[in-house]
Scaffold this motif. Sequence first.
Motif, PDB file in Angstrom:
ATOM      1  N   SER A  52      17.342  69.704  73.189  1.00 57.90           N
ATOM      2  CA  SER A  52      17.475  67.988  73.159  1.00 57.90           C
ATOM      3  C   SER A  52      16.201  67.398  73.620  1.00 57.90           C
ATOM      4  O   SER A  52      15.467  67.851  74.460  1.00 57.90           O
ATOM      5  N   GLU A  53      15.884  66.228  72.931  1.00 59.66           N
ATOM      6  CA  GLU A  53      14.618  65.536  73.249  1.00 59.66           C
ATOM      7  C   GLU A  53      14.963  64.545  74.457  1.00 59.66           C
ATOM      8  O   GLU A  53      16.267  64.495  74.852  1.00 59.66           O
ATOM      9  N   GLY A  54      13.891  63.948  75.230  1.00 58.27           N
ATOM     10  CA  GLY A  54      14.272  62.937  76.248  1.00 58.27           C
ATOM     11  C   GLY A  54      13.860  63.224  77.538  1.00 58.27           C
ATOM     12  O   GLY A  54      13.974  64.381  78.005  1.00 58.27           O
ATOM     13  N   ASN A  55      13.579  62.080  78.315  1.00 61.34           N
ATOM     14  CA  ASN A  55      13.177  62.159  79.579  1.00 61.34           C
ATOM     15  C   ASN A  55      14.260  62.303  80.456  1.00 61.34           C
ATOM     16  O   ASN A  55      14.595  61.195  81.227  1.00 61.34           O
ATOM     17  N   CYS A  56      15.159  63.220  80.430  1.00 65.22           N
ATOM     18  CA  CYS A  56      16.428  63.192  81.134  1.00 65.22           C
ATOM     19  C   CYS A  56      16.310  64.452  82.259  1.00 65.22           C
ATOM     20  O   CYS A  56      15.716  65.243  81.915  1.00 65.22           O
ATOM     21  N   PRO A  57      17.197  64.166  83.418  1.00 66.82           N
ATOM     22  CA  PRO A  57      17.474  65.226  84.429  1.00 66.82           C
ATOM     23  C   PRO A  57      17.929  66.549  83.621  1.00 66.82           C
ATOM     24  O   PRO A  57      17.995  67.509  84.075  1.00 66.82           O
ATOM     25  N   GLU A  58      18.976  66.144  82.596  1.00 69.93           N
ATOM     26  CA  GLU A  58      19.552  67.283  82.011  1.00 69.93           C
ATOM     27  C   GLU A  58      19.143  67.350  80.490  1.00 69.93           C
ATOM     28  O   GLU A  58      18.947  66.185  79.989  1.00 69.93           O
ATOM     29  N   ARG A  59      19.447  68.396  79.843  1.00 71.59           N
ATOM     30  CA  ARG A  59      19.058  68.730  78.620  1.00 71.59           C
ATOM     31  C   ARG A  59      20.235  69.590  77.803  1.00 71.59           C
ATOM     32  O   ARG A  59      20.589  70.418  78.470  1.00 71.59           O
ATOM     33  N   ILE A  60      20.282  69.296  76.525  1.00 69.96           N
ATOM     34  CA  ILE A  60      21.277  70.293  75.999  1.00 69.96           C
ATOM     35  C   ILE A  60      20.462  71.011  74.995  1.00 69.96           C
ATOM     36  O   ILE A  60      19.449  70.765  74.382  1.00 69.96           O
ATOM     37  N   VAL A  61      20.789  72.463  75.390  1.00 70.64           N
ATOM     38  CA  VAL A  61      20.149  73.286  74.399  1.00 70.64           C
ATOM     39  C   VAL A  61      21.260  74.054  73.363  1.00 70.64           C
ATOM     40  O   VAL A  61      22.409  74.455  73.846  1.00 70.64           O
ATOM     41  N   THR A  62      21.162  74.071  72.253  1.00 63.97           N
ATOM     42  CA  THR A  62      22.101  74.377  71.111  1.00 63.97           C
ATOM     43  C   THR A  62      21.512  75.721  70.419  1.00 63.97           C
ATOM     44  O   THR A  62      20.332  75.739  70.178  1.00 63.97           O
ATOM     45  N   ILE A  63      22.352  76.617  70.622  1.00 62.70           N
ATOM     46  CA  ILE A  63      22.190  77.917  70.150  1.00 62.70           C
ATOM     47  C   ILE A  63      23.203  78.258  68.792  1.00 62.70           C
ATOM     48  O   ILE A  63      24.397  78.198  69.064  1.00 62.70           O
TER      49      ILE A  63
END
Length: 327
Positions: A52-63
């Motif tokens: 996932s895009e975005g300047n976030c402390p957390e990101r989503i990784v989709t597999i």
Amino acid sequence: MEPPKVQSEGGLNVTLTIRLLMHGKEVGSIIGKKGETVKKMREESGARINISEGNCPERIVTITGPTDTIFKAFAMIAYKFEEDIINSMSNSPATSKPPVTLRLVVPASQCGSLIGKGGSKIKEMRESTGAQVQVAGDMLPNSTERAVTISGTPEAIIQCVKQICVVMLESPPKGATIPYRPKPTSTPVIFSGGQAYTIQGQYAVPHPDQLTKLHQLVMQQTPFTPLGQTTPAFPGLEASPPASTHELTIPNDLIGCIIGRQGTKINEIRQMSGAQIKIANAMEGSSERQITITGTPANISLAQYLINARFRDVTAMWNDPAAMTTS
């Protein structure tokens, strides 16, 4: 219609999507220099891996992909994280290797099947794979998904993911799922030395210029406040709020993780928060230590945030898995 059955080794060519929640540092490790690591993972596993895009402390990784490609991708991620742990230990005094930890994001409607009646399914997963599995009691903010944390050796994690995939295929989500989308950090802006900072992960990051300019404007405006008027020109943004004191009690066995080796962690927290932090000496017969934080309300809240972030990292590994598991 009967949902597709899948063998524990992923024998069926069933396409599945698994979502992972990662911190920025973990995402950086998966992407690698110039995106080489994630490119290699995509090519060798055959799975689609999106971040996932975005300047976030957390990101989503989709597999996404057939189950066998998902297992290959998970194996590569788990071994990469283990490599990171080994590298970080080379300059650390720790002797026992911490486990690899992955966080899955699962629709809440499927979590009951993962836990099983009276916790039977999750217990079976823990016993048969050797991995620790925890299902968070609360849903992730603004979503109908829960975090499922898996910790252990890469081999145990891969076996555990296989079993979770089987359950997810046999018990599809019920109703509409509102997916979790990490938001950019909404921590209050901290002003220090004429510069504005926000907190991302465990770091104070300079905030975009317009807020700094606003702060400088406040600093200029304050001396011109009419006599007898104590309210600053911009309510809520005082130039120098009065110092105050806040006290915390910390269990003795956790104080070491707050202090860090030769005081490195506590000094880092002092430096980043701008607060004075004093740790009382251990009292005989007491299992707790007193921490006194002195500074402006902003300094204190930042110091508390950083201490809590340090706690979360350490206690997540020590937590009794059953304590977080709810149906």
